[in-house]
Design a protein around this motif. Sequence first.
Motif, short mmCIF file in Angstrom:
data_model
loop_
_atom_site.label_atom_id
_atom_site.label_comp_id
_atom_site.label_asym_id
_atom_site.label_seq_id
_atom_site.Cartn_x
_atom_site.Cartn_y
_atom_site.Cartn_z
N ASN A 212 0.81 -1.23 0.00
CA ASN A 212 0.00 0.00 0.00
C ASN A 212 0.84 1.27 0.00
OD1 ASN A 212 0.88 -0.10 2.65
ND2 ASN A 212 -1.15 0.03 3.58
N LYS A 214 2.93 1.84 -2.86
CA LYS A 214 3.28 2.04 -4.27
C LYS A 214 2.51 3.23 -4.83
CE LYS A 214 3.76 -0.53 -8.63
NZ LYS A 214 3.05 0.34 -9.57
N GLN A 216 0.36 5.46 -7.11
CA GLN A 216 -0.67 5.26 -8.13
C GLN A 216 -0.67 6.48 -9.04
OE1 GLN A 216 -2.28 2.17 -8.06
NE2 GLN A 216 -0.79 1.88 -6.39
N TRP A 217 0.03 6.37 -10.15
CA TRP A 217 0.25 7.52 -11.02
C TRP A 217 -1.03 8.01 -11.69
CZ3 TRP A 217 4.72 9.98 -10.49
CH2 TRP A 217 5.81 9.28 -9.98
N GLN A 218 -2.08 7.19 -11.69
CA GLN A 218 -3.35 7.63 -12.28
C GLN A 218 -4.12 8.57 -11.35
OE1 GLN A 218 -2.72 4.61 -11.14
NE2 GLN A 218 -4.49 3.75 -10.06
N ASP A 219 -3.70 8.66 -10.09
CA ASP A 219 -4.35 9.58 -9.16
C ASP A 219 -4.04 11.03 -9.55
OD1 ASP A 219 -5.32 7.42 -7.77
OD2 ASP A 219 -3.90 7.58 -6.11
N SER A 223 -2.78 14.23 -5.18
CA SER A 223 -2.75 12.96 -4.46
C SER A 223 -1.37 12.32 -4.51
CB SER A 223 -3.79 12.00 -5.03
OG SER A 223 -5.10 12.46 -4.78
N VAL A 224 -0.72 12.40 -5.67
CA VAL A 224 0.64 11.87 -5.80
C VAL A 224 1.60 12.64 -4.90
CG1 VAL A 224 2.61 11.56 -7.37
CG2 VAL A 224 0.29 10.98 -8.13
N THR A 239 7.97 3.11 -6.78
CA THR A 239 7.41 2.80 -8.09
C THR A 239 8.41 1.92 -8.84
OG1 THR A 239 6.37 3.79 -10.05
CG2 THR A 239 8.41 4.81 -9.27
N HIS A 280 2.12 13.40 -16.53
CA HIS A 280 0.88 13.12 -15.80
C HIS A 280 -0.28 13.70 -16.57
CE1 HIS A 280 -2.18 13.50 -12.58
NE2 HIS A 280 -1.54 12.49 -11.99
N ASP A 316 5.80 2.73 -13.66
CA ASP A 316 4.78 1.67 -13.63
C ASP A 316 4.32 1.46 -12.19
OD1 ASP A 316 3.18 -0.50 -14.31
OD2 ASP A 316 4.81 -1.92 -14.00
#
Length: 316
Positions: A212, A214, A216-219, A223-224, A239, A280, A316
Amino acid sequence: MNKSLKIVFFGTPDFAVHILQAILEQKFEVSAVVSAPDKSAGRGRKIHTPAVAKFAKAHNLALLQPEKLKSKEFLKALEEFQADVFVVVAFRKLPRAVWQMPKKGTFNLHASLLPDYRGAAPINWAIINGEKTTGVTTFFIDENIDTGQIILQKKCAISPDETAGELHDKLMELGAETTVETLQLVSKNGVNPAQQSKPKLNKDAPKLFKENTKIQWQDSLESVFNFVRGLNPYPTAWTYFKNENEKKYVKIIKVQIQHTPHSHKIGDLFIENAKLGVGHRNGIVWVEELQMEGKKQLKAQDFINGFGDLTSWRVD
């Protein structure tokens, strides 16, 4: 010495050491200290002594380091101190036979404004979730984790770029002040505890593992950013850097974010103006400090100088 209370202190890490030191400086009588057992750690399997245990030994305090908190030997030794109150800071869950022992109760210092952020990592999760305010709570221990009646709470602002390490140090100072004040109330029988309200959704603080932490680059960009600073300096966000042939585990220590249009593919690593960027969907994440597995921590410029061509790499 303030002999109105006989105290047994339970704790393990540096955070707890500072609280114990504050108690002693206020001349309270600490009859004994309970800490985790020494353990072997690292490649050389060297014996590691918990910070609280080291402090207790250095100050000639009676020290117990039980393997099992329900063992007859430990319970008997604990009873012999005839403590009025137990103080718990950053320790494991106590069985009923322990926390019910002292006549004035057992209270815990928790680094959040309960009922929010119950659990093992309240400092980290408050920052990860973008909170602007947190604090500390003292409460009487009961059967469950962080659910007991509240004695005192004190608030603390979280700065927009504050790391978990920086907030840890602020709450350590605030926690020392709050613990001493709680002991003063207990000594005068002035405690008026209050039941906790119902906790808010998504405001818990579970233990942090590799799974938990790692990124999350899609956030969102925010958030990142919050995730990275909320895990700095420990346990650290991570990452993978990968291309068609390799995949490297990388700790991301510090980032900045920029809301700006760009021509890079989402997730691509790139160098721009001698800076290391990640594409991003909402802008750019600038990686300022990082650490490759098995290597030392580096500033982005030093990493760029030593890594080579980044054009085929992405996160990734």
